[in-house]
Design an enzyme around this catalytic site. Structure first.
Site, PDB file in Angstrom:
ATOM      1  N   ASP A 139      54.535  42.622  84.308  1.00 29.36           N
ATOM      2  CA  ASP A 139      53.085  42.282  84.895  1.00 29.36           C
ATOM      3  C   ASP A 139      52.854  40.840  84.887  1.00 29.36           C
ATOM      4  OD1 ASP A 139      50.110  43.235  84.929  1.00 29.36           O
ATOM      5  OD2 ASP A 139      49.835  41.732  83.348  1.00 29.36           O
TER       6      ASP A 139
ATOM      7  N   GLU B  90      55.879  42.312  89.249  1.00 31.49           N
ATOM      8  CA  GLU B  90      54.709  42.122  89.823  1.00 31.49           C
ATOM      9  C   GLU B  90      54.468  40.825  90.036  1.00 31.49           C
ATOM     10  OE1 GLU B  90      50.107  42.601  89.482  1.00 31.49           O
ATOM     11  OE2 GLU B  90      51.365  41.612  87.997  1.00 31.49           O
TER      12      GLU B  90
HETATM   13  C1  NOJ Z   1      48.002  42.883  86.986  1.00 35.20           C
HETATM   14  C2  NOJ Z   1      47.675  44.171  86.652  1.00 35.20           C
HETATM   15  O1  NOJ Z   1      47.857  45.038  87.465  1.00 35.20           O
HETATM   16  C3  NOJ Z   1      46.303  44.159  86.382  1.00 35.20           C
HETATM   17  O2  NOJ Z   1      45.609  45.405  86.302  1.00 35.20           O
HETATM   18  C4  NOJ Z   1      46.004  43.253  85.278  1.00 35.20           C
HETATM   19  O3  NOJ Z   1      44.448  43.176  85.293  1.00 35.20           O
HETATM   20  C5  NOJ Z   1      46.509  41.939  85.590  1.00 35.20           C
HETATM   21  N1  NOJ Z   1      47.980  42.059  85.829  1.00 35.20           N
HETATM   22  C6  NOJ Z   1      46.476  41.179  84.301  1.00 35.20           C
HETATM   23  O4  NOJ Z   1      47.410  41.762  83.007  1.00 35.20           O
END
Ligand code: NOJ
Length: 535
Positions: A197, A260
């Site tokens: 993440d 991500e």
């Molecule tokens: C990316 C995640 O996919 C999202 O859902 C989240 O709110 C943010 N990162 C913060 O962790």
């Protein structure tokens, strides 16, 4: 075997996949009970959004304990059983790792609150003194409002997301050691990888310089030549992933790291997947490309070139739990900037057009070489829920912007399995943490299985053919074609998408194997993708 280079990976959002105990929130036993669906669909792996203990300030992306399971979702033994059951069906399991921030309920943050400014406990996070009465710098939270919250003793802590998600200090060796240990904890339990993440956010520019441009919600530096924000995509992140890669490589099997990272241009994103770093990075530039042959051609070419330059597979994704579902996004006029969510008062997507284009887009995506990500429910053609009542909304974005931005709840609605069951078969009761729209009934899985032409059967056929023709391992060669048409070959398949109003003609001798809508003769109608074999 580098299984991940061409894998189709299915994202499970545990809150909304299947509810075994009837509390209206999905859980791990619910997922275990539905694994046969995923095996029948023909995907290679699942990625699970967080199921760890969490106050759920951001639907589980606020983790209070990285080595356990929230009672909402089950027990640690259920996670073990899920991994074993998935493996028994030939499905690999990727879990979500959230290293940029913890929950404010994490024991470390609780210790930091109790400790004094300058203490070892506070150094695990980003605490600073303010400037006068104001926060230490100008940064805004991605979810709206200031990125800093003040404590009674006057110090401020940084949270690039919700106030319940304090950012960790990745310059602190204790933080690094802790996450290396967390990786081992889950690797020892048999997981096949981690979706990381906010992978572009861990390291901040040392001076925490002011930033006056928009934070560009969940987005990196944007267009080429644009200044790089001091909180995103700092070079220091790469050293962290090199260390993690060594840990993963010390385990048997091919365990993977997926970034991500909302980073552009494609060349900067490719740095995350150099041979000694991560294995894959989500291709959000592809997700954001508009539905025109020119944009699709350019993003596909750029993505393939950038990943080839570092020897990594390209990835493709159209939907996830943070964006408007593509069956609705593509029903908005071409050129509409990608919305963060859709509210009842906003211009509404054309559902029929959106689904038609979504099916064409998916067939185009699944013919591309590399690895593809699917988001739960897209195999049913689910639309975004665009008319959620205000009182149902739960995304922190909604609260932090006073409703100015509706947020992401519309793509997170529990999915329908059986048209005539309570909560459309999501669980044994009619409870559902977000209300389901009436349109979900007709789209339930049991209305689509075995029905020729259904979106579900289209996905099954596409995944089967993709495997049989090794499309994920293939090579793309563009075929210049007149009109608003995109066409390429991959192995022995010819793929053609018609974006224009005029029917496009397939070459003589092309035998259609699959099409996103019925095609009569050789004329491919508008917004249709065809897979054909040249004879
Ligand atoms: C990316 C995640 O996919 C999202 O859902 C989240 O709110 C943010 N990162 C913060 O962790």
């Amino acid at each position: 075997m580098k299984w991940w280079r061409d894998a189709v990976i299915y994202q499970i959002y545990p809150r909304s996949f299947a509810d075994s105990d009837g509390d209206g929130i999905g859980d791990l036993p619910g997922i275990i009970g539905r694994l046969d669906h995923l095996a029948a669909l023909g995907v290679d792996a699942v990625w699970l959004s967080p199921f760890y203990p969490s106050p759920q300030a951001d639907a589980g992306y606020d983790v209070a304990d990285y080595r356990s399971v929230d009672p909402l979702f089950g027990r640690l033994a259920d996670a073990d059983e899920l991994i074993a059951s998935a493996h028994a069906r030939g499905l690999r399991v990727i879990v979500d790792l959230v290293p940029n921030h913890t929950s404010s309920q994490h024991v470390w943050f609780q210790e930091a609150l109790a400790a004094a400014p300058g203490s070892r406990e506070r150094d695990r996070y980003v605490f600073r003194d303010g400037r006068g009465d104001g926060p230490p710098n100008s940064w805004q939270s991605v979810f709206g409002g200031d990125a800093w919250t003040r404590l009674p003793d006057g110090q401020w802590y940084l949270h690039l997301f919700d106030a319940g998600q304090p950012d960790l200090n990745w310059d602190n060796p204790e933080v690094r050691a802790e996450f290396e240990d967390i990786l081992r904890f889950w690797l020892d339990r048999g997981v096949d990888g981690f979706r990381v993440d906010v992978a572009h956010g861990l390291v901040k520019q040392a001076d925490l310089a002011d930033w006056h441009l928009p934070m560009m919600p969940l987005t990196g530096p944007g267009a080429e030549g644009a200044p790089r924000p001091p909180m995103w995509d700092q070079d220091g992140v790469h050293e962290i992933y090199r260390r993690w890669r060594k840990i993963l490589d010390s385990y048997e099997g091919e365990r993977i790291l997926v970034a991500e990272a909302w980073v552009q241009p494609a060349e900067r994103l490719a740095a995350y997947v150099r041979p000694d770093e991560m294995h894959q990075a989500f291709n959000f530039e592809y997700l954001e490309a508009s539905w025109t042959p020119a944009d699709q051609h350019s993003v596909i070419s750029r993505s393939l070139a950038a990943s080839a330059a570092v020897g990594a597979p390209t990835t493709w994704v159209l939907s996830n739990h943070d964006v408007v579902r593509h069956a609705s996004r593509l029903g908005l006029p071409v050129g509409t900037p990608r919305p963060n969510g859709i509210a009842a008062g906003d211009p509404q997507p054309d559902a029929g057009l959106g689904l038609r284009r979504a099916r064409a887009a998916t067939l185009l995506m699944l013919a591309l070489p590399g690895s593809a990500y699917l988001y739960q429910g897209e195999e049913l053609g689910l639309p975004e829920h665009t008319t959620l009542p205000a009182e149902a909304r739960q995304d922190p974005t909604w609260f932090r912007t006073d409703g100015a931005s509706v947020g992401r709840d519309g793509c997170r609605v529990p999915i329908p399995w059986e048209a005539d069951a309570p909560s459309y078969g999501f669980g044994p009761t009619d409870r559902s943490w977000l209300p389901q729209p009436a349109a979900f009934g007709e789209l339930a899985l049991d209305r689509q299985v075995g029905v020729p032409g259904s979106t579900y059967e289209l996905y099954v056929a596409a995944l089967r053919l993709r495997r049989a023709h090794a499309l994920g391992h293939g090579e793309l060669t563009w075929v210049p074609t007149p009109g608003e048409v995109l066409s390429f070959t991959n192995g022995d398949l010819l793929v053609l998408t018609n974006f224009g109003p005029v029917p496009a003609e397939l070459p003589a001798g092309a035998e259609i194997l699959l099409s996103s809508e019925p095609v009569a003769g050789r004329e491919v109608p508008t917004d249709v993708t065809v897979w054909a074999r040249l004879t």
